[in-house]
Design a protein around this motif. Structure first.
Motif, PDB file in Angstrom:
ATOM      1  N   ALA A 170       0.833  -1.209   0.000  1.00 34.94           N
ATOM      2  CA  ALA A 170       0.000   0.000   0.000  1.00 34.94           C
ATOM      3  C   ALA A 170       0.866   1.257   0.000  1.00 34.94           C
ATOM      4  CB  ALA A 170      -0.938  -0.017   1.202  1.00 34.94           C
ATOM      5  N   ALA A 171       2.013   1.185   0.671  1.00 33.08           N
ATOM      6  CA  ALA A 171       2.882   2.367   0.767  1.00 33.08           C
ATOM      7  C   ALA A 171       3.453   2.773  -0.593  1.00 33.08           C
ATOM      8  CB  ALA A 171       4.022   2.098   1.751  1.00 33.08           C
ATOM      9  N   GLU A 172       3.391   1.871  -1.533  1.00 33.36           N
ATOM     10  CA  GLU A 172       3.900   2.167  -2.882  1.00 33.36           C
ATOM     11  C   GLU A 172       3.055   3.261  -3.556  1.00 33.36           C
ATOM     12  OE1 GLU A 172       6.571   1.067  -4.402  1.00 33.36           O
ATOM     13  OE2 GLU A 172       6.140   1.525  -6.486  1.00 33.36           O
ATOM     14  N   GLY A 173       1.782   3.373  -3.156  1.00 39.03           N
ATOM     15  CA  GLY A 173       0.927   4.434  -3.701  1.00 39.03           C
ATOM     16  C   GLY A 173       0.835   4.401  -5.215  1.00 39.03           C
ATOM     17  N   TRP A 174       0.568   3.226  -5.778  1.00 40.15           N
ATOM     18  CA  TRP A 174       0.636   3.060  -7.239  1.00 40.15           C
ATOM     19  C   TRP A 174      -0.378   3.923  -7.985  1.00 40.15           C
ATOM     20  CZ3 TRP A 174      -3.643   1.470  -9.882  1.00 40.15           C
ATOM     21  CH2 TRP A 174      -4.635   0.773  -9.168  1.00 40.15           C
ATOM     22  N   ARG A 175      -1.473   4.325  -7.310  1.00 40.50           N
ATOM     23  CA  ARG A 175      -2.511   5.105  -7.998  1.00 40.50           C
ATOM     24  C   ARG A 175      -2.052   6.517  -8.364  1.00 40.50           C
ATOM     25  NH1 ARG A 175      -4.995   1.679  -4.660  1.00 40.50           N
ATOM     26  NH2 ARG A 175      -6.944   0.701  -5.311  1.00 40.50           N
ATOM     27  N   THR A 176      -1.108   7.059  -7.626  1.00 45.34           N
ATOM     28  CA  THR A 176      -0.760   8.478  -7.739  1.00 45.34           C
ATOM     29  C   THR A 176      -0.495   8.912  -9.180  1.00 45.34           C
ATOM     30  OG1 THR A 176       0.167   8.330  -5.557  1.00 45.34           O
ATOM     31  CG2 THR A 176       0.786  10.269  -6.862  1.00 45.34           C
ATOM     32  N   SER A 177       0.324   8.170  -9.887  1.00 49.78           N
ATOM     33  CA  SER A 177       0.653   8.582 -11.254  1.00 49.78           C
ATOM     34  C   SER A 177      -0.077   7.753 -12.307  1.00 49.78           C
ATOM     35  CB  SER A 177       2.168   8.475 -11.465  1.00 49.78           C
ATOM     36  OG  SER A 177       2.595   7.164 -11.159  1.00 49.78           O
ATOM     37  N   ARG A 178      -1.121   6.998 -11.847  1.00 51.97           N
ATOM     38  CA  ARG A 178      -1.833   6.137 -12.811  1.00 51.97           C
ATOM     39  C   ARG A 178      -3.339   6.241 -12.595  1.00 51.97           C
ATOM     40  NH1 ARG A 178       2.388   3.467 -10.136  1.00 51.97           N
ATOM     41  NH2 ARG A 178       4.241   3.355 -11.477  1.00 51.97           N
ATOM     42  N   PRO A 179      -3.903   7.433 -12.814  1.00 53.45           N
ATOM     43  CA  PRO A 179      -5.321   7.661 -12.507  1.00 53.45           C
ATOM     44  C   PRO A 179      -6.281   6.817 -13.346  1.00 53.45           C
ATOM     45  CG  PRO A 179      -4.359   9.539 -13.704  1.00 53.45           C
ATOM     46  CD  PRO A 179      -3.234   8.642 -13.318  1.00 53.45           C
ATOM     47  N   ARG A 180      -5.891   6.542 -14.588  1.00 53.13           N
ATOM     48  CA  ARG A 180      -6.779   5.760 -15.462  1.00 53.13           C
ATOM     49  C   ARG A 180      -6.906   4.334 -14.952  1.00 53.13           C
ATOM     50  NH1 ARG A 180      -5.298   4.683 -21.471  1.00 53.13           N
ATOM     51  NH2 ARG A 180      -7.355   3.943 -22.072  1.00 53.13           N
ATOM     52  N   LEU A 181      -5.768   3.773 -14.582  1.00 52.53           N
ATOM     53  CA  LEU A 181      -5.751   2.403 -14.067  1.00 52.53           C
ATOM     54  C   LEU A 181      -6.518   2.327 -12.746  1.00 52.53           C
ATOM     55  CD1 LEU A 181      -4.563  -0.414 -14.696  1.00 52.53           C
ATOM     56  CD2 LEU A 181      -2.496   0.274 -13.437  1.00 52.53           C
TER      57      LEU A 181
END
Ligand code: 99T
Length: 202
Positions: A170-181
């Motif tokens: 969760a700490a990776e915060g993958w959503r931050t730069s991938r809003p479409r995904l």
């Protein structure tokens, strides 16, 4: 059919989501196992020499692994070419996406083992960073894929890979730069198959 299972495993979730989408989940009995490479499960290893989950014991006593093989088997039970598209462009796209998502899961599971199982003094930072780079690069590629409205082995695998990142990274915060995904995952996660198999918060 009997499925060796753990609720945290994204590979097992792939199988369960596939079964659910095909209307076969009622035919699968779950056998819960806890295992890591340093604490294998003997009963499982007797069925899968690799000692990994998922492994499926079919009705006639055959054992199948790994997740792509089991999912394709379930697809065949349901008549075929439902979750695995018929030969053609859509099939190659689905298989490539499955490979990409399975690669994310492999890198994430290995990193998880490195970070939680390996003795502190033996940990290798560059190796873990190399695995994380694979995950990040794959996520960047997925941000540019058109996933909307597609339910097949490719998108099922992607949803399970992202769910595992939410569980363990969760700490990776993958959503931050991938809003479409991120928006795609929020939508597809409403499907009963994914909602019913969401990993428990840990
Ligand atoms: O490697 C081991 O000995 C035990 N690990 C596993 O069985 C993992 C569970 S995810 N499964 C796989 O790596 C299967 C990969 C295979 N190619 C497939 O089925 O597609 C456990 C995740 C966690 O506990 O956080």
């Amino acid at each position: 059919m009997q499925l060796y299972f753990n609720p945290a495993s994204p590979f097992v979730r792939k199988v369960r989501v596939t079964a659910h989408e095909l209307g076969l989940s009622g035919e699968i009995e779950l056998t819960s196992v806890t295992l890591t490479p340093v604490s294998p499960h003997e009963g499982l290893r007797a069925n899968n020499p690799l000692g990994k989950i998922p492994a499926l014991l079919t009705g006639d006593g055959t054992v199948l692994y790994d997740s792509p093989v089991i999912c394709e088997y379930l697809d065949s039970l349901a008549g075929g070419n439902r979750i695995y598209p018929a030969p053609g462009a859509a099939r190659w796209t689905a298989l490539r996406r499955q490979a990409l998502a399975d690669g994310i899961m492999d890198a994430a599971v290995l990193t998880r083992y490195e970070q939680t199982l390996r003795p502190q003094e033996l940990r290798w930072r560059e190796w873990a960073d190399g695995q994380l780079l694979k995950i990040r690069t794959a996520l960047d590629a997925l941000e540019h894929e058109s996933l909307e409205g597609v339910i097949d082995i490719g998108t099922i695998s992607i949803a399970c890979a992202l769910g595992y990142l939410d569980l363990r990274f969760a700490a990776e915060g993958w959503r931050t730069s991938r809003p479409r995904l991120a928006a795609w995952l929020a939508g597809v996660s409403q499907r009963p198959s994914l909602a019913a198999t969401a990993p428990p918060a840990q």
